[in-house]
Scaffold this active site. Structure first.
Site, PDB file in Angstrom:
ATOM      1  N   GLU A   9      10.553 -31.862  26.691  1.00 43.42           N
ATOM      2  CA  GLU A   9      10.079 -33.153  26.428  1.00 43.42           C
ATOM      3  C   GLU A   9       9.629 -33.844  27.838  1.00 43.42           C
ATOM      4  OE1 GLU A   9      13.523 -32.468  25.273  1.00 43.42           O
ATOM      5  OE2 GLU A   9      12.672 -31.885  23.510  1.00 43.42           O
TER       6      GLU A   9
ATOM      7  N   TYR B 158      23.261 -19.099  17.883  1.00 46.06           N
ATOM      8  CA  TYR B 158      22.140 -19.726  17.460  1.00 46.06           C
ATOM      9  C   TYR B 158      21.435 -18.918  16.563  1.00 46.06           C
ATOM     10  CZ  TYR B 158      18.250 -22.832  16.887  1.00 46.06           C
ATOM     11  OH  TYR B 158      17.320 -23.539  16.565  1.00 46.06           O
TER      12      TYR B 158
END
Length: 178
Positions: free
Chosen positions: A123, A156
């Protein structure tokens, strides 16, 4: 325990950690430099002007070697590198100080879970009053690896596993999972 360059190189050599592509110059004393990829995504303008976390958010994605980030603008970008972390290793994403000093904030929520595979979505926010020219291939951050005390029970396997390119938020999927 934070991994040293020596350990990172050993793990890359024995393929217990995968980073592709990677050049030896990217390996720092306690991190690996990450480079900017060539995909950028911005949230599409909406008539209501409100993003709801309950609905899918629509992005406009472009592929370009150069992207001009305007003052106050936010964009998603991807790393050039694809990562495969073993189930006993985590990583922290850190921006480069020299870029932060010109107002370019780089983040990815800061954390990469054990077992993650994919390019990392960054980001980017321009806090400067001037536009910032971003170029694919430029070093924009670093990954700091830390060894877990044991293998993760639940590595994950989430909604971003295997992602390539600047991947938008899938927060709306959290509601569906409940």
């Amino acid at each position: 325990m934070i991994l040293s360059d020596k350990t990172i190189l050993k793990m890359l050599e024995n393929k217990s950690l995968t980073i592709t592509p990677v050049e030896k110059e990217q390996i720092q004393p306690a991190s690996v430099d990450v480079r900017l990829g060539n995909t950028f995504s911005i949230v599409e303008d909406m008539s209501r002007g409100i993003l709801s976390l309950d609905n899918e958010i629509v992005y406009k994605t472009i592929t370009a070697d150069t992207y001009v980030l305007l003052p106050g603008q936010f964009v998603l970008a991807s790393t050039m590198e694809y990562f495969e972390l073993p189930d006993n290793l985590t990583a922290f994403v850190e921006g480069r100080s020299s870029l932060g000093r010109i107002g370019l904030f780089i983040q990815n929520a800061g954390w990469v879970d054990p077992g993650f595979r994919g390019e990392i979505t960054l980001e980017l926010f321009n806090a400067n009053r001037c536009a910032i020219e971003l170029k694919a291939g430029r070093r924009v951050g670093q990954l700091v690896f830390a060894q877990l005390d044991d293998t993760a029970l639940n590595p994950y396997s989430g909604k971003y596993q295997g992602q390539r390119g600047a991947t938008g938020s899938r927060v709306y999927m959290d509601i569906e999972a409940k």
